[in-house]
Design an enzyme around this catalytic site. Structure first.
Site, mmCIF file in Angstrom:
data_model
loop_
_atom_site.group_PDB
_atom_site.id
_atom_site.type_symbol
_atom_site.label_atom_id
_atom_site.label_comp_id
_atom_site.label_asym_id
_atom_site.label_seq_id
_atom_site.Cartn_x
_atom_site.Cartn_y
_atom_site.Cartn_z
ATOM 1 N N CYS A 99 0.862 -1.186 0.000
ATOM 2 C CA CYS A 99 0.000 0.000 0.000
ATOM 3 C C CYS A 99 0.897 1.233 0.000
ATOM 4 O O CYS A 99 1.904 1.266 0.718
ATOM 5 C CB CYS A 99 -0.892 -0.013 1.237
ATOM 6 N N HIS A 141 -9.000 -3.954 -1.813
ATOM 7 C CA HIS A 141 -8.020 -3.165 -1.065
ATOM 8 C C HIS A 141 -8.360 -1.673 -1.140
ATOM 9 O O HIS A 141 -8.410 -0.986 -0.113
ATOM 10 C CB HIS A 141 -6.614 -3.431 -1.622
ATOM 11 N N GLU A 142 -8.618 -1.188 -2.371
ATOM 12 C CA GLU A 142 -8.880 0.249 -2.537
ATOM 13 C C GLU A 142 -10.183 0.653 -1.861
ATOM 14 O O GLU A 142 -10.260 1.712 -1.225
ATOM 15 C CB GLU A 142 -8.903 0.625 -4.025
ATOM 16 N N HIS A 145 -10.132 1.340 1.821
ATOM 17 C CA HIS A 145 -9.674 2.681 2.220
ATOM 18 C C HIS A 145 -10.869 3.613 2.463
ATOM 19 O O HIS A 145 -10.786 4.536 3.276
ATOM 20 C CB HIS A 145 -8.775 3.293 1.145
HETATM 21 NI NI NI Z 1 -3.693 1.061 -0.118
#
Ligand code: NI
Length: 174
Positions: A99, A141-142, A145
């Site tokens: 990341c 993953h994104e 966030h």
């Molecule tokens: Ni990330």
């Protein structure tokens, strides 16, 4: 413009992002341009708006060939706004992630293997995709966030977490 990427520990990375309500605005276009430029500059596979301190539900991702993920299948460059994710089976798989908010680190993270996602593109059109593997992993993953979740929070075994330079090649490719 290349923007500064917040690093883990910054409280803004833990906030829940807000939906985009106005499309085709100069502000949104500028945000998307900045996100792409920042991601490309850092050779990232994806970037979420909260990582540059913008608390909106906007992510970008995609790459042809990525030096940080040499074995990954290419993913088309995508803008995804106000995303919705639906797993298509109970199947999960583990894989290495990094990341841009944790430079130099990698960890093994479990993710849904098959996924349908939908959201709006840069022009404000709704689209939907069914994906699996690394593409599915990057999207999860994104989108994490946007909920204030960073990948170390999902690691099951912290022995599979560390600095890229220290992890053995065997560990990183298994
Ligand atoms: Ni990330």
């Amino acid at each position: 413009m290349i923007r500064n990427v917040l690093r883990m520990g910054d409280p803004r990375l833990l906030e829940k992002a807000q939906p985009v309500t106005a499309f085709n605005t100069p502000e949104l276009k500028q945000l998307l341009a900045d996100m792409r430029e920042t991601m490309d500059h850092l050779d990232g596979a994806g970037l979420a708006a909260p990582q540059i301190g913008v608390g909106l539900r906007v992510v970008v991702f995609g790459f042809e060939a990525n030096a940080r993920y040499p074995d990954a299948t290419p993913v088309p460059y995508s803008v995804l706004i106000n995303p919705q994710l639906i797993p298509l089976s109970d199947e999960t798989e583990e894989g290495w992630e990094g990341c841009l908010s944790l430079p130099g680190l990698r960890g093994v993270v479990p993710r849904w293997k098959h996924l349908r996602y939908s959201g709006w593109d840069a022009e404000g059109h709704l689209f939907e995709r069914e994906v699996e593997g690394f593409h599915a992993r990057v999207v999860q993953h994104e989108c994490d966030h946007l909920e204030g979740i960073l990948y170390p929070m999902r690691i099951k075994d912290l022995r599979s977490f560390g600095f890229v330079e220290e992890l053995s090649e065997r560990q990183q490719t298994e």
